[in-house]
Design a protein around this motif. Sequence first.
Motif, PDB file in Angstrom:
ATOM      1  N   TYR A  34       0.828  -1.220   0.000  1.00 45.38           N
ATOM      2  CA  TYR A  34       0.000   0.000   0.000  1.00 45.38           C
ATOM      3  C   TYR A  34       0.857   1.262   0.000  1.00 45.38           C
ATOM      4  O   TYR A  34       0.561   2.221  -0.696  1.00 45.38           O
ATOM      5  CB  TYR A  34      -0.931   0.022   1.219  1.00 45.38           C
ATOM      6  CG  TYR A  34      -2.106  -0.920   1.092  1.00 45.38           C
ATOM      7  CD1 TYR A  34      -2.720  -1.116  -0.135  1.00 45.38           C
ATOM      8  CD2 TYR A  34      -2.606  -1.596   2.194  1.00 45.38           C
ATOM      9  CE1 TYR A  34      -3.800  -1.972  -0.257  1.00 45.38           C
ATOM     10  CE2 TYR A  34      -3.688  -2.448   2.082  1.00 45.38           C
ATOM     11  CZ  TYR A  34      -4.272  -2.640   0.858  1.00 45.38           C
ATOM     12  OH  TYR A  34      -5.332  -3.484   0.727  1.00 45.38           O
ATOM     13  N   ARG A  35       1.910   1.239   0.803  1.00 43.98           N
ATOM     14  CA  ARG A  35       2.762   2.437   0.867  1.00 43.98           C
ATOM     15  C   ARG A  35       3.435   2.690  -0.476  1.00 43.98           C
ATOM     16  O   ARG A  35       3.526   3.835  -0.928  1.00 43.98           O
ATOM     17  CB  ARG A  35       3.832   2.273   1.950  1.00 43.98           C
ATOM     18  CG  ARG A  35       3.259   2.374   3.347  1.00 43.98           C
ATOM     19  CD  ARG A  35       4.360   2.251   4.382  1.00 43.98           C
ATOM     20  NE  ARG A  35       3.805   2.310   5.717  1.00 43.98           N
ATOM     21  CZ  ARG A  35       4.068   1.434   6.679  1.00 43.98           C
ATOM     22  NH1 ARG A  35       4.893   0.424   6.455  1.00 43.98           N
ATOM     23  NH2 ARG A  35       3.523   1.571   7.862  1.00 43.98           N
ATOM     24  N   ASP A  77      -9.224   1.029  -5.126  1.00 42.98           N
ATOM     25  CA  ASP A  77     -10.037   1.503  -3.993  1.00 42.98           C
ATOM     26  C   ASP A  77      -9.335   1.217  -2.668  1.00 42.98           C
ATOM     27  O   ASP A  77      -9.365   2.037  -1.748  1.00 42.98           O
ATOM     28  CB  ASP A  77     -11.405   0.800  -3.954  1.00 42.98           C
ATOM     29  CG  ASP A  77     -12.256   1.151  -5.159  1.00 42.98           C
ATOM     30  OD1 ASP A  77     -11.821   2.021  -5.948  1.00 42.98           O
ATOM     31  OD2 ASP A  77     -13.327   0.552  -5.316  1.00 42.98           O
ATOM     32  N   ASP A  78      -8.706   0.050  -2.597  1.00 42.59           N
ATOM     33  CA  ASP A  78      -8.012  -0.312  -1.350  1.00 42.59           C
ATOM     34  C   ASP A  78      -6.832   0.625  -1.103  1.00 42.59           C
ATOM     35  O   ASP A  78      -6.586   1.041   0.026  1.00 42.59           O
ATOM     36  CB  ASP A  78      -7.486  -1.753  -1.412  1.00 42.59           C
ATOM     37  CG  ASP A  78      -8.615  -2.776  -1.361  1.00 42.59           C
ATOM     38  OD1 ASP A  78      -9.731  -2.381  -0.988  1.00 42.59           O
ATOM     39  OD2 ASP A  78      -8.369  -3.943  -1.700  1.00 42.59           O
ATOM     40  N   ILE A  79      -6.103   0.955  -2.174  1.00 40.78           N
ATOM     41  CA  ILE A  79      -4.945   1.856  -2.022  1.00 40.78           C
ATOM     42  C   ILE A  79      -5.435   3.225  -1.545  1.00 40.78           C
ATOM     43  O   ILE A  79      -4.868   3.833  -0.635  1.00 40.78           O
ATOM     44  CB  ILE A  79      -4.172   2.042  -3.355  1.00 40.78           C
ATOM     45  CG1 ILE A  79      -3.764   0.701  -3.954  1.00 40.78           C
ATOM     46  CG2 ILE A  79      -2.945   2.929  -3.152  1.00 40.78           C
ATOM     47  CD1 ILE A  79      -3.311   0.799  -5.408  1.00 40.78           C
ATOM     48  N   THR A 125      -4.737   5.144   1.914  1.00 38.12           N
ATOM     49  CA  THR A 125      -4.111   6.480   1.852  1.00 38.12           C
ATOM     50  C   THR A 125      -4.928   7.511   2.624  1.00 38.12           C
ATOM     51  O   THR A 125      -4.380   8.294   3.394  1.00 38.12           O
ATOM     52  CB  THR A 125      -3.957   6.908   0.374  1.00 38.12           C
ATOM     53  OG1 THR A 125      -3.232   5.892  -0.312  1.00 38.12           O
ATOM     54  CG2 THR A 125      -3.216   8.225   0.249  1.00 38.12           C
ATOM     55  N   VAL A 126      -6.234   7.512   2.416  1.00 39.00           N
ATOM     56  CA  VAL A 126      -7.051   8.535   3.069  1.00 39.00           C
ATOM     57  C   VAL A 126      -7.019   8.347   4.589  1.00 39.00           C
ATOM     58  O   VAL A 126      -7.000   9.321   5.354  1.00 39.00           O
ATOM     59  CB  VAL A 126      -8.485   8.575   2.469  1.00 39.00           C
ATOM     60  CG1 VAL A 126      -9.425   7.581   3.142  1.00 39.00           C
ATOM     61  CG2 VAL A 126      -9.066   9.978   2.533  1.00 39.00           C
ATOM     62  N   SER A 170     -10.995   7.971  -5.804  1.00 37.78           N
ATOM     63  CA  SER A 170      -9.750   7.283  -5.452  1.00 37.78           C
ATOM     64  C   SER A 170      -8.605   7.789  -6.328  1.00 37.78           C
ATOM     65  O   SER A 170      -7.513   8.107  -5.846  1.00 37.78           O
ATOM     66  CB  SER A 170      -9.886   5.767  -5.646  1.00 37.78           C
ATOM     67  OG  SER A 170     -10.869   5.271  -4.789  1.00 37.78           O
ATOM     68  N   GLU A 171      -8.865   7.844  -7.635  1.00 34.13           N
ATOM     69  CA  GLU A 171      -7.836   8.319  -8.574  1.00 34.13           C
ATOM     70  C   GLU A 171      -7.414   9.738  -8.249  1.00 34.13           C
ATOM     71  O   GLU A 171      -6.225  10.074  -8.252  1.00 34.13           O
ATOM     72  CB  GLU A 171      -8.370   8.295 -10.013  1.00 34.13           C
ATOM     73  CG  GLU A 171      -8.174   6.958 -10.682  1.00 34.13           C
ATOM     74  CD  GLU A 171      -8.929   6.849 -11.995  1.00 34.13           C
ATOM     75  OE1 GLU A 171      -9.437   7.876 -12.496  1.00 34.13           O
ATOM     76  OE2 GLU A 171      -9.017   5.720 -12.505  1.00 34.13           O
TER      77      GLU A 171
END
Length: 286
Positions: A188-189, A204-206, A210-211, A260-261
């Motif tokens: 993820y990072r 979406d998961d990333i 992030t959020v 997300s984008e």
Amino acid sequence: MAIQWFPGHMAKARRQVTEKLKLIDVVIELVDARVPQSSRNPMVDEITAGKPRLIVLNKADMADPVVTDAWLRALKREEVEVVAVDAKHSKGLKQLITGAQKLMKEKHDRMREKGRNPGPIRALIIGIPNVGKSTLINRLAGRNIAITGDRPGVTKRQQWIKMKGGEMELLDTPGILWPKFEDQLVGYRLAATGAIKDEILNLDDIALYTVRELHARYPEQLKERFKLETLPEDGVELLELIGKKRGLISGGYVDFEKASELLLNELRHEKIGRISLETPADHEMA
Ligand code: G4P
């Protein structure tokens, strides 16, 4: 460059780096200052054991300077110097060379005492894809060099690239190591900072990861960028709110993929400010 993880890759990369170690004085390990631990190969300590190492926190222009300072302190140890660099804008290159010189000082002093000229420091740059190896080589050389890396089946003679001031010479093929994805957070990072392609993990998961991280670490920057008065605790709601603020509505609902984008694009283009996604304290190193 897409990263595919196969154990064979690691074995080959390891062999290639080990071969090159015989030729050099100092290993320059390049990591991303925003995610210094996740953007390195954890086996690097073992692979390069016995060689003085300079850890370069690159892309420092995009990272939180307070967190970068903490990393500079946390990673410093015997036989290891640590510097923060912005290769893209040629910042910190002098400190990088001074760091390499510090690592070689004792050996070079001994050589001089015996009347021998130590010559330039010979170094190898290693790091995972996208950390800025080619950019750094070009900036240190003061010219653009076609950097190919090691291609399977292509054996080419190693060439030394002379640095501008003559203090150092670099091997022209940097050592490419792979990140280790065993911990999902590492993936993820790396995805959040754009080091690996979005297709590898679910977008979406990333974005959700992030959020949530931004909420926890940089709430004020998040509020300011998206003109939010309060931040919902729930990550999905927060991302939806961001989408709504930017008018990303389709069929009466927030378009989650577009939101997300947008979030990831803004983070990667420094629109949310200077952000670091891991600290030494996260790794109990502080
Ligand atoms: P690699 O050889 O390790 O695979 O990395 P490379 O030098 O190709 O750099 C990957 C991307 O990171 C490039 O962006 C490069 O410009 C950027 N980069 C490298 N060092 C720094 C730095 O210190 N600061 C910042 N902000 N960016 C850096 P790109 O989008 O792929 O290319 P471009 O648009 O810059 O041409």
